[in-house]
Write a protein that holds these residues in place. Structure first.
Motif, PDB file in Angstrom:
ATOM      1  N   VAL A  39       0.858  -1.190   0.000  1.00 35.02           N
ATOM      2  CA  VAL A  39       0.000   0.000   0.000  1.00 35.02           C
ATOM      3  C   VAL A  39       0.888   1.231   0.000  1.00 35.02           C
ATOM      4  N   LEU A  40       0.560   2.186  -0.878  1.00 28.90           N
ATOM      5  CA  LEU A  40       1.253   3.466  -0.944  1.00 28.90           C
ATOM      6  C   LEU A  40       0.405   4.526  -0.256  1.00 28.90           C
ATOM      7  N   GLY A  41       1.002   5.263   0.668  1.00 30.50           N
ATOM      8  CA  GLY A  41       0.313   6.336   1.381  1.00 30.50           C
ATOM      9  C   GLY A  41       0.931   7.689   1.087  1.00 30.50           C
ATOM     10  N   GLN A  42       0.085   8.683   0.830  1.00 27.27           N
ATOM     11  CA  GLN A  42       0.547  10.044   0.525  1.00 27.27           C
ATOM     12  C   GLN A  42      -0.360  11.032   1.242  1.00 27.27           C
ATOM     13  N   VAL A  43       0.240  11.952   1.988  1.00 28.87           N
ATOM     14  CA  VAL A  43      -0.497  12.964   2.746  1.00 28.87           C
ATOM     15  C   VAL A  43      -0.220  14.327   2.119  1.00 28.87           C
ATOM     16  N   SER A  44      -1.283  15.112   1.953  1.00 28.69           N
ATOM     17  CA  SER A  44      -1.176  16.473   1.432  1.00 28.69           C
ATOM     18  C   SER A  44      -2.032  17.399   2.293  1.00 28.69           C
ATOM     19  N   CYS A  45      -1.784  18.693   2.194  1.00 27.73           N
ATOM     20  CA  CYS A  45      -2.513  19.665   3.009  1.00 27.73           C
ATOM     21  C   CYS A  45      -2.910  20.867   2.158  1.00 27.73           C
ATOM     22  N   GLU A  46      -3.917  21.584   2.638  1.00 26.29           N
ATOM     23  CA  GLU A  46      -4.446  22.744   1.916  1.00 26.29           C
ATOM     24  C   GLU A  46      -5.187  23.636   2.909  1.00 26.29           C
ATOM     25  N   LEU A  47      -5.075  24.954   2.702  1.00 27.91           N
ATOM     26  CA  LEU A  47      -5.803  25.921   3.534  1.00 27.91           C
ATOM     27  C   LEU A  47      -7.204  26.116   2.958  1.00 27.91           C
ATOM     28  N   VAL A  48      -8.225  25.797   3.771  1.00 32.95           N
ATOM     29  CA  VAL A  48      -9.611  25.901   3.330  1.00 32.95           C
ATOM     30  C   VAL A  48     -10.424  26.561   4.433  1.00 32.95           C
ATOM     31  N   SER A  49     -11.685  26.829   4.123  1.00 32.97           N
ATOM     32  CA  SER A  49     -12.615  27.356   5.123  1.00 32.97           C
ATOM     33  C   SER A  49     -13.135  26.208   5.982  1.00 32.97           C
ATOM     34  N   PRO A  50     -13.298  26.419   7.282  1.00 28.71           N
ATOM     35  CA  PRO A  50     -13.746  25.324   8.158  1.00 28.71           C
ATOM     36  C   PRO A  50     -15.234  25.032   7.989  1.00 28.71           C
ATOM     37  N   LYS A  51     -15.669  23.935   8.601  1.00 27.42           N
ATOM     38  CA  LYS A  51     -17.089  23.626   8.621  1.00 27.42           C
ATOM     39  C   LYS A  51     -17.827  24.587   9.547  1.00 27.42           C
ATOM     40  N   LEU A  52     -19.119  24.809   9.261  1.00 25.71           N
ATOM     41  CA  LEU A  52     -19.878  25.790  10.032  1.00 25.71           C
ATOM     42  C   LEU A  52     -20.037  25.361  11.488  1.00 25.71           C
ATOM     43  N   ASN A  53     -20.214  24.074  11.732  1.00 28.20           N
ATOM     44  CA  ASN A  53     -20.415  23.611  13.104  1.00 28.20           C
ATOM     45  C   ASN A  53     -19.109  23.349  13.842  1.00 28.20           C
ATOM     46  N   ARG A  54     -17.952  23.395  13.142  1.00 27.16           N
ATOM     47  CA  ARG A  54     -16.644  23.227  13.777  1.00 27.16           C
ATOM     48  C   ARG A  54     -15.699  24.290  13.237  1.00 27.16           C
ATOM     49  N   ALA A  55     -15.888  25.520  13.718  1.00 32.43           N
ATOM     50  CA  ALA A  55     -15.151  26.662  13.169  1.00 32.43           C
ATOM     51  C   ALA A  55     -13.693  26.681  13.591  1.00 32.43           C
ATOM     52  N   THR A  56     -13.322  25.961  14.651  1.00 33.60           N
ATOM     53  CA  THR A  56     -11.944  25.996  15.158  1.00 33.60           C
ATOM     54  C   THR A  56     -11.232  24.665  14.981  1.00 33.60           C
ATOM     55  N   GLU A  57     -11.733  23.798  14.147  1.00 33.80           N
ATOM     56  CA  GLU A  57     -11.117  22.489  13.934  1.00 33.80           C
ATOM     57  C   GLU A  57     -10.768  22.300  12.468  1.00 33.80           C
ATOM     58  N   GLY A  58      -9.639  21.609  12.243  1.00 32.95           N
ATOM     59  CA  GLY A  58      -9.241  21.269  10.887  1.00 32.95           C
ATOM     60  C   GLY A  58     -10.061  20.119  10.336  1.00 32.95           C
ATOM     61  N   ILE A  59      -9.759  19.755   9.099  1.00 31.54           N
ATOM     62  CA  ILE A  59     -10.529  18.733   8.397  1.00 31.54           C
ATOM     63  C   ILE A  59      -9.590  17.588   8.024  1.00 31.54           C
ATOM     64  N   LEU A  60     -10.033  16.366   8.270  1.00 40.90           N
ATOM     65  CA  LEU A  60      -9.311  15.157   7.877  1.00 40.90           C
ATOM     66  C   LEU A  60     -10.114  14.427   6.805  1.00 40.90           C
ATOM     67  N   PHE A  61      -9.428  14.012   5.752  1.00 40.80           N
ATOM     68  CA  PHE A  61     -10.095  13.327   4.649  1.00 40.80           C
ATOM     69  C   PHE A  61      -9.261  12.115   4.266  1.00 40.80           C
ATOM     70  N   PHE A  62      -9.915  10.952   4.192  1.00 41.31           N
ATOM     71  CA  PHE A  62      -9.243   9.696   3.845  1.00 41.31           C
ATOM     72  C   PHE A  62      -9.850   9.144   2.552  1.00 41.31           C
ATOM     73  N   ASN A  63      -8.981   8.625   1.701  1.00 39.64           N
ATOM     74  CA  ASN A  63      -9.427   8.070   0.416  1.00 39.64           C
ATOM     75  C   ASN A  63      -8.570   6.856   0.090  1.00 39.64           C
TER      76      ASN A  63
END
Length: 423
Positions: free
Chosen positions: A39-63
């Protein structure tokens, strides 16, 4: 449960396959090999707007992606039930377990947060995809470094790795999945099933746990009924296996960081042995080059000297030449009409004596330098007479009278024009 069951690949009941971790050149890139499952794993990051119900938390996305390169049974461009199940299990294992401090990913509350994306690609399928994917995901997250930022008022400044050192993620714990396969309605139990064992198993139990023996998630599939003692037995085995895998991950990360600080070679190309890259390898044979010059002189002395051939140029016409025996060049040859004209007096000069033009200009002998030569049959043309130390004068001449008086001179005029064009 039979504790001394012998498996096809020679392992015991609770044995894991060999785990190999290798890192890429960039931070956040790794390959995890669990036996032949890769299995090959690659992590990337990007500055985006937060979710409305979690304004002070980052976002994690798995694919997680299953390609036909890993196994022919996977269909491209279609999310199978297996893929959906694996993605949901990964999210529960890593995101819902709060293994990463998402509040540390906030840059400006309500405006800018970091979105961390983990892409997992199955390169080769030999069973137990979820265990290899969970190890690859947590290793890539621990190895990843995000760019440093600074906030001044409403302005957010993003620094490159050359300006400031990247910042690692804040990871609280490392959850790792351990899979158990059941056969004959739970009579036999195997750890880390391979692809052949997965085909004939009756049920599968996946337990995600960290080294502190905290269960992050648990999932049973296959439709078999498990007893409480069986689940407790599996949880104890998972605790031992997770502790061993966590120690291996920490050691691999430490070795990679040490090599990078020392400036040594790192990356996939350095971690793969030469025998695995080059299929054919030849032994180096020593060659004696001490008497190369003597042998060369002997070869030159024994060789026959080349024949001296001097090529003589062939003159076809004045101004042209050809060397060697090749195809004749007809570029300098004259046409038949020109040859006849030359024989009949092509070198004769055209002299117009005492012709009075309508403009009052006399045309004297052609031999004089100031005499113009009429080379056109047009009714009226513009002529320029060049005189030494004088400005050129433009005159208008009409050649109608000249044509009437000198009708026979029309042919030599054309002949003179052709010859000049050829020159």
């Amino acid at each position: 449960m039979n504790l001394c069951l012998q498996r096809l690949d020679g392992r015991q009941t609770y044995d894991y396959r060999n785990i190999r971790i290798s890192f890429g050149t960039d931070y956040g890139c790794c390959i995890v090999e669990l036996g032949k499952t890769r299995v090959l794993g690659q992590v990337s990051c990007e500055l985006v707007s937060p979710k409305l119900n979690r304004a002070t938390e980052g976002i994690l996305f798995f694919n997680l992606e299953l390609s036909q390169m890993a196994a022919p049974a996977f269909e491209p461009g279609r999310q199978s039930d297996l893929l959906v199940k694996l993605n949901r299990l990964m999210e529960r294992c890593l995101r819902n377990s709060k293994c990463i401090d998402t509040e540390s990913l906030c840059v400006v509350a309500g405006e800018k947060v970091w979105q961390i994306r983990v892409d997992l690609h199955l390169l080769n399928h030999d069973g137990n995809i979820i265990d290899a994917a969970s190890i690859a995901a947590i290793v890539a997250l621990c190895h990843f470094r995000r760019p440093d930022v600074s906030v001044q008022g409403d302005e957010v400044t993003l620094y490159t790795p050359e300006e400031r050192d990247p910042v690692p993620l804040s990871i609280h714990h490392m959850p790792i999945c351990v899979s158990f396969a059941f056969f004959q309605q739970g009579t036999y139990l195997l750890v880390d099933p391979n692809e052949r064992e997965e085909r004939v198993m009756d049920g599968l139990l996946v337990i995600a746990m960290n080294k502190h023996r905290e269960i992050c998630t648990i999932q049973s599939s296959g439709g078999i009924m498990l007893l409480k003692d069986q689940v407790l037995r599996c949880s104890k085995i998972a605790g031992v296996k997770v502790a061993e895998i966590t120690e291996l991950i920490l050691k691999a990360l430490e070795n990679d960081q040490k090599v990078r600080k020392e400036g040594g070679k790192f990356g996939f190309a350095e971690s793969i042995a030469n025998q695995r890259i080059t299929a054919f390898k030849m032994e180096k044979a020593p060659i004696d080059t001490s008497d190369v010059e003597e042998k060369a002189e002997e070869i030159i002395a024994e060789a026959e000297p080349p024949s001296e051939v001097v090529s003589t140029p062939v003159l076809w016409t004045p101004g042209t030449a050809q060397i060697g025996e090749g195809v004749e060049n007809s570029w300098g040859d004259l046409e038949d009409s020109e040859k006849e004209d030359d024989e009949g007096g092509g070198d004769q000069a055209i002299i117009l004596d005492g012709i009075k033009m309508d403009t009052g200009v006399e045309v004297s002998d052609i031999g004089s330098q100031d005499a113009p030569i009429i080379l056109s049959d047009s009714e009226e043309e513009e002529m320029i007479i060049l005189e030494p130390d004088k400005n050129p004068k433009k005159i208008r001449t009409q050649t109608t009278s000249a044509k009437q008086e000198k009708a026979p001179s029309k042919k030599p005029v054309k002949r003179r024009k052709k010859k000049r064009a050829a020159n």
